[in-house]
Design a protein around this motif. Structure first.
Motif, short mmCIF file in Angstrom:
data_model
loop_
_atom_site.label_atom_id
_atom_site.label_comp_id
_atom_site.label_asym_id
_atom_site.label_seq_id
_atom_site.Cartn_x
_atom_site.Cartn_y
_atom_site.Cartn_z
N ALA B 4 -14.23 11.70 -1.40
CA ALA B 4 -13.65 10.68 -2.29
C ALA B 4 -12.26 11.11 -2.73
O ALA B 4 -11.33 10.31 -2.79
CB ALA B 4 -14.56 10.50 -3.51
N ARG B 5 -12.13 12.40 -3.00
CA ARG B 5 -10.84 12.94 -3.41
C ARG B 5 -9.78 12.75 -2.34
O ARG B 5 -8.66 12.30 -2.59
CB ARG B 5 -11.03 14.45 -3.64
N LEU B 6 -10.20 13.09 -1.10
CA LEU B 6 -9.28 12.95 0.02
C LEU B 6 -8.87 11.49 0.19
O LEU B 6 -7.72 11.17 0.42
CB LEU B 6 -9.96 13.44 1.31
N LYS B 7 -9.87 10.62 0.04
CA LYS B 7 -9.60 9.19 0.17
C LYS B 7 -8.56 8.77 -0.88
O LYS B 7 -7.62 8.03 -0.59
CB LYS B 7 -10.90 8.42 -0.02
N GLY B 8 -8.76 9.30 -2.10
CA GLY B 8 -7.82 8.96 -3.17
C GLY B 8 -6.42 9.42 -2.81
O GLY B 8 -5.46 8.67 -2.95
N LEU B 9 -6.32 10.63 -2.30
CA LEU B 9 -5.01 11.17 -1.93
C LEU B 9 -4.37 10.34 -0.83
O LEU B 9 -3.20 10.00 -0.87
CB LEU B 9 -5.16 12.61 -1.45
N ALA B 10 -5.21 9.96 0.16
CA ALA B 10 -4.71 9.17 1.28
C ALA B 10 -4.17 7.84 0.76
O ALA B 10 -3.10 7.37 1.17
CB ALA B 10 -5.82 8.93 2.29
N LEU B 11 -4.90 7.25 -0.17
CA LEU B 11 -4.46 5.96 -0.70
C LEU B 11 -3.15 6.11 -1.47
O LEU B 11 -2.29 5.25 -1.40
CB LEU B 11 -5.54 5.38 -1.61
N GLN B 12 -3.01 7.23 -2.19
CA GLN B 12 -1.75 7.43 -2.93
C GLN B 12 -0.59 7.64 -1.99
O GLN B 12 0.51 7.14 -2.22
CB GLN B 12 -1.90 8.60 -3.89
N ALA B 13 -0.86 8.35 -0.91
CA ALA B 13 0.19 8.55 0.08
C ALA B 13 0.57 7.20 0.68
O ALA B 13 1.75 6.89 0.89
CB ALA B 13 -0.30 9.49 1.18
N LEU B 14 -0.45 6.38 0.93
CA LEU B 14 -0.20 5.05 1.47
C LEU B 14 0.65 4.24 0.48
O LEU B 14 1.59 3.54 0.88
CB LEU B 14 -1.54 4.35 1.72
N ALA B 15 0.33 4.37 -0.80
CA ALA B 15 1.09 3.64 -1.82
C ALA B 15 2.56 4.04 -1.79
O ALA B 15 3.45 3.19 -1.82
CB ALA B 15 0.50 3.92 -3.20
N MET B 16 2.81 5.34 -1.68
CA MET B 16 4.19 5.83 -1.60
C MET B 16 4.88 5.24 -0.39
O MET B 16 6.00 4.74 -0.45
CB MET B 16 4.19 7.36 -1.45
N ALA B 17 4.17 5.29 0.74
CA ALA B 17 4.75 4.79 1.99
C ALA B 17 5.07 3.31 1.85
O ALA B 17 6.15 2.85 2.26
CB ALA B 17 3.79 5.02 3.14
N LEU B 18 4.16 2.56 1.24
CA LEU B 18 4.39 1.13 1.07
C LEU B 18 5.60 0.88 0.17
O LEU B 18 6.41 0.00 0.45
CB LEU B 18 3.14 0.47 0.47
N ALA B 19 5.70 1.66 -0.92
CA ALA B 19 6.82 1.46 -1.84
C ALA B 19 8.14 1.71 -1.12
O ALA B 19 9.07 0.89 -1.18
CB ALA B 19 6.68 2.39 -3.04
N PHE B 20 8.21 2.84 -0.41
CA PHE B 20 9.45 3.13 0.31
C PHE B 20 9.69 2.10 1.42
O PHE B 20 10.82 1.69 1.68
CB PHE B 20 9.41 4.55 0.89
N GLY B 21 8.59 1.65 2.04
CA GLY B 21 8.72 0.63 3.09
C GLY B 21 9.31 -0.65 2.53
O GLY B 21 10.22 -1.25 3.12
N ALA B 22 8.80 -1.08 1.37
CA ALA B 22 9.27 -2.33 0.78
C ALA B 22 10.76 -2.23 0.44
O ALA B 22 11.55 -3.13 0.74
CB ALA B 22 8.47 -2.64 -0.48
N VAL B 23 11.14 -1.09 -0.17
CA VAL B 23 12.54 -0.92 -0.54
C VAL B 23 13.41 -0.84 0.72
O VAL B 23 14.53 -1.38 0.76
CB VAL B 23 12.73 0.32 -1.43
N SER B 24 12.89 -0.20 1.77
CA SER B 24 13.65 -0.11 3.01
C SER B 24 13.91 -1.50 3.57
O SER B 24 15.00 -1.79 4.07
CB SER B 24 12.87 0.72 4.04
N LEU B 25 12.89 -2.36 3.49
CA LEU B 25 13.07 -3.73 3.97
C LEU B 25 14.21 -4.42 3.22
O LEU B 25 15.05 -5.10 3.81
CB LEU B 25 11.77 -4.53 3.79
N ILE B 26 14.22 -4.23 1.88
CA ILE B 26 15.29 -4.84 1.08
C ILE B 26 16.64 -4.32 1.55
O ILE B 26 17.59 -5.08 1.75
CB ILE B 26 15.10 -4.50 -0.42
#
Lengths: 406, 346
Positions: B4-26
């Motif tokens: 569960a912990r690993l899953k949480g970490l993976a999701l947070q990493a995904l969140a970071m990636a998505l945030a940077f991805g969104a800003v990159s698109l802009i």
């Protein structure tokens, strides 16, 4: 819990290490210099507003471009340098960013950066500083602090404003002229007063009754609108135009009054405005624009920067009037006045005659003149000294509006 | 558990990636290179000692505000009024300085008094929100927002009125204080080690308060279930008020530092938005004190690093704000996703 604490301590430790690294005097930024002499001289500019504000900051920006062209120098700039647009920063900090990018000279181009410019000049004696509109190095001024690496540059916009006032008086049908003031200080008081003197002169010269002329100043609180903090200049312009003031002179960093004049004119009340600062500012609304008194920073900045380049730099206070042979010569005149399309042919002729009178030595800053509260400012025939003009303590008698903050 | 912990970490990493991805698109849509932008921001914040010191200048008030907010969040309170509490801290600090302008007392004492005054000012302002909630039935979000406006309006009144520079009415702020009123700064830098120490001590204290004391435990009980806590005998309203007082004092300290170490005078936007930014940091770290330092440091670095964007790429520096907002949004979103997964799992 214990594991968390371990992580926590490690972070704290890392931060402390980083900080102790800061404490060491070494490792300052490698100045991007020791460059061969064929590299362009880099200068930095800070603008208080957007570089394309159609007013003060744009005139500064154009001045910088002029220097680039004349000297083959390279300009770095940062605009919107004010605490509302760049929270948490100070002008001296931002100037250091430009120095880190190689700038050898910094132009602090707004009165709002005065404290920052002084702090920066003191902390960086090796970098030359131009503090526009300031009086820090005016040895006969009230705020003199000898600062070898600083020069003050300002145009005698008093002339531009007198011409603007004249154009207003010649164009107003109601005899009510509004002045959109920025914040209240020495500079803005003397410029508003200059506009009034010009208006009064041309009003009387046209054979009209002096008692019929109304001149009112309303203040915004800053050089431009900062929502939630200053008064809205659009609102102030609107108030003027809807209460019988058919000409509004902009004293702020952009000509928002012109938009309101257009609105009024469309609704059936012919209204006019004067822009400020930037030579092409009338283009925002040519049909209502009577003209624009503007600054032409390029030539003086070029001189100062060239002197920094060749080592002949001298700290000086420059307060320069127009080139009277042609006030609109962009290579020689510090201050100019460009007629707007809305200025009638008759008025334009009168403005031209007035300009010629000024060129011939007419000085409207001549007594008898009283201050707003009725106290004597200049005795009959007395001509104001530079200090009396620069540090005008109040608005003049006959002007409405606040002379200082209540 | 570990999974569960690993899953949480993976999701947070995904969140970071998505945030940077969104800003990159802009950025791409604006015709700019995202890589170049991130590079500029990175080197603009840690590229030199001076730049890192500027990051710390922003980090100190941000960490102080965040530390305070951790307490109110623990008590289940949305202290939006933190911004006004920063402002009030700055106002009182300025006021104390003005009282001692002509005094012969040692500057160290005056500075200490001024900062203490700022903390009290912030605490009193926060207590107002608390009292409005407890006795007036005004939700702390609305009370806080209202008081933010009052605090800002008061600043402007003081700058244009009683505390104006002689003959001047300008947004530029009050007359700068003499140099000896400044918290000592490191040579050639603008960071005050004292201010930094204050912020670090504050977060350490808050960490232990929340993790290791009975008081913290009760506070969390109030936050998790107000009614149950009340029934178990915790004087809930008093604990709410305590949390407001603590948060207000820390926010006030942030405002005090802005006056005593950064601006050396009162300016209209003295809080620099650190209160609101602190709310974002607190949300991003899911109210865990342990993460406050790195995330506040990251946000401060983004603020300072983004100054490079207009200089180097003619981009607007508000991009850092977009990135900060996107990070918070996506992390919260992924937290929602995680909870859904946890629920679905048998």
């Amino acid at each position: 819990m214990r594991k968390n604490f371990a992580r926590f301590s490690m972070l704290a430790l890392a931060l402390m290490l980083a900080l102790s690294a800061c404490g060491q005097p070494a490792a300052t930024e490698a100045p991007a210099t020791s460059a061969p002499s064929n590299e362009p001289f880099v200068f930095g500019m800070l603008y208080v507003g957007p570089y394309n504000d159609n007013g003060w900051s744009q005139a500064q920006y154009e001045g910088g471009l002029y220097v680039e062209k004349q000297l083959g120098a390279k300009m770095l700039y940062l605009d919107k340098v004010n605490p509302a647009d760049r929270p948490g920063t100070t002008p001296d900090q931002l100037a250091e960013e430009l120095v880190a990018k190689g700038a050898k000279l910094i132009i602090f181009s707004s009165d709002d950066m005065k404290d920052g410019a002084s702090a920066f000049a003191k902390a960086h004696p090796e970098i030359n500083v131009i503090m526009t509109s300031g009086d820090q190095v005016w040895s006969e001024g009230k705020n003199y602090v000898a600062t070898p690496n600083m020069t003050n540059i300002m145009g005698r916009m008093e002339y531009g404003k007198m011409i603007a006032g004249c154009a207003s008086a010649l164009s107003s049908k109601t005899g009510q002229i509004g002045y959109l003031g920025p914040l209240i200080n020495d500079e803005t008081r003397r410029l508003a007063a200059s506009a009034y003197l010009g208006a009064k002169h041309c009003w009387e010269k046209a054979g009209k009754n002096p008692a019929d002329l109304k001149f009112k100043v309303d203040w915004v609180g800053f050089w431009f609108h900062i929502p939630g903090t200053t008064t809205d200049p659009v609102q102030i312009s609107d108030n003027f135009y809807t209460t019988g003031y058919d000409v509004v002179i902009s004293g702020i960093d952009n000509p928002v009054n012109l938009g309101e004049a257009q609105k009024q004119t469309k609704e059936g009340t012919p209204s006019f405005g004067l822009a400020y600062d930037y030579v092409a500012a009338c283009e925002a609304a040519p049909d209502v624009c009577l003209g624009v008194p503007y600054f032409n920073w390029g030539p003086e900045y070029t001189k100062a920067i060239a002197s920094a380049q060749d080592g002949s730099w001298k700290s000086q206070f420059v307060w320069l009037g127009p080139d009277w042979s042609n006030i609109n010569n962009l290579d020689t005149s510090m201050v100019g006045f460009e007629n707007g399309p809305a200025l009638s042919a008759d008025a334009a002729a009168a403005v031209k005659a007035f300009t010629a009178e000024l060129a011939g030595g007419l000085n409207l800053w001549t007594g008898p003149l009283n201050l707003q509260d009725g106290s004597a400012y200049l005795a009959d025939g007395e001509v104001a000294t530079d200090q009396q003009v620069w540090y005008l303590p109040q608005l003049l008698e006959g002007m409405e509006g606040l002379s200082a903050s209540k | 558990m570990l999974k569960a912990r690993l899953k949480g970490l993976a999701l947070q990493a995904l969140a970071m990636a998505l945030a940077f991805g969104a800003v990159s698109l802009i950025l791409i849509s604006a015709g700019a290179s995202p890589l170049e932008a991130y590079q500029n921001m990175f080197f603009g914040s840690v590229g030199s000692t001076r730049k890192f010191a500027e990051v710390l200048v922003a980090f100190v008030p941000l960490l102080l505000a965040t530390a305070g907010l951790l307490v109110t969040f623990s008590a289940g309170l949305w202290n939006i009024g933190v911004e006004g509490q920063v402002v009030m801290g700055a106002i009182v600090t300025t006021w104390v300085y003005r009282l001692f302008l002509e005094s012969a007392l040692p500057p160290a004492l005056i500075i200490s008094l001024a900062i203490l005054g700022g903390m009290i000012g912030g605490a009193v302002w926060a207590a107002l929100t608390g009292l409005l909630k407890t006795f007036g039935g005004v939700n702390e979000i609305f009370g806080g927002l209202g008081l933010n406006f009052v605090a800002t309006a008061w600043t402007i009144y003081l700058i244009f009125g009683p505390w104006k520079r002689p003959g001047v009415a300008s947004m530029s702020g009050t007359m700068p204080f003499p140099d000896e009123f400044s918290l000592p700064l490191l040579a050639n830098l603008r960071i005050s080690p004292w201010a930094l120490a204050l912020a670090l001590i504050a977060i350490v204290i808050i960490y232990f308060l929340l993790q290791g004391t009975y008081f913290g435990l009760k506070l969390k009980a109030v936050g998790k279930n107000f009614r149950a806590a009340y029934l178990l005998g915790i004087p809930t309203w008093r604990y709410s008020l305590y949390s407001f007082l603590i948060c207000g004092a820390l926010a006030g300290a942030a405002g005090a530092v802005q006056v005593a170490a950064v601006y050396h005078r009162l300016i209209p936007s003295i809080s620099s938005g650190y209160g609101y930014l602190g709310l974002m940091v607190a949300m991003l770290i899911n109210y865990q004190a342990i993460w406050a330092i790195p995330v506040a440091l990251l946000f401060a670095a983004l603020n300072i690093g983004s100054i490079q964007l207009p200089i180097m790429m003619k981009l607007d520096s508000s991009l850092s704000g977009v990135l900060q907002g996107a990070l918070v949004l996506f992390v919260l979103l992924m937290e929602g996703v995680r909870q859904k997964i946890v629920k679905r799992a048998p």
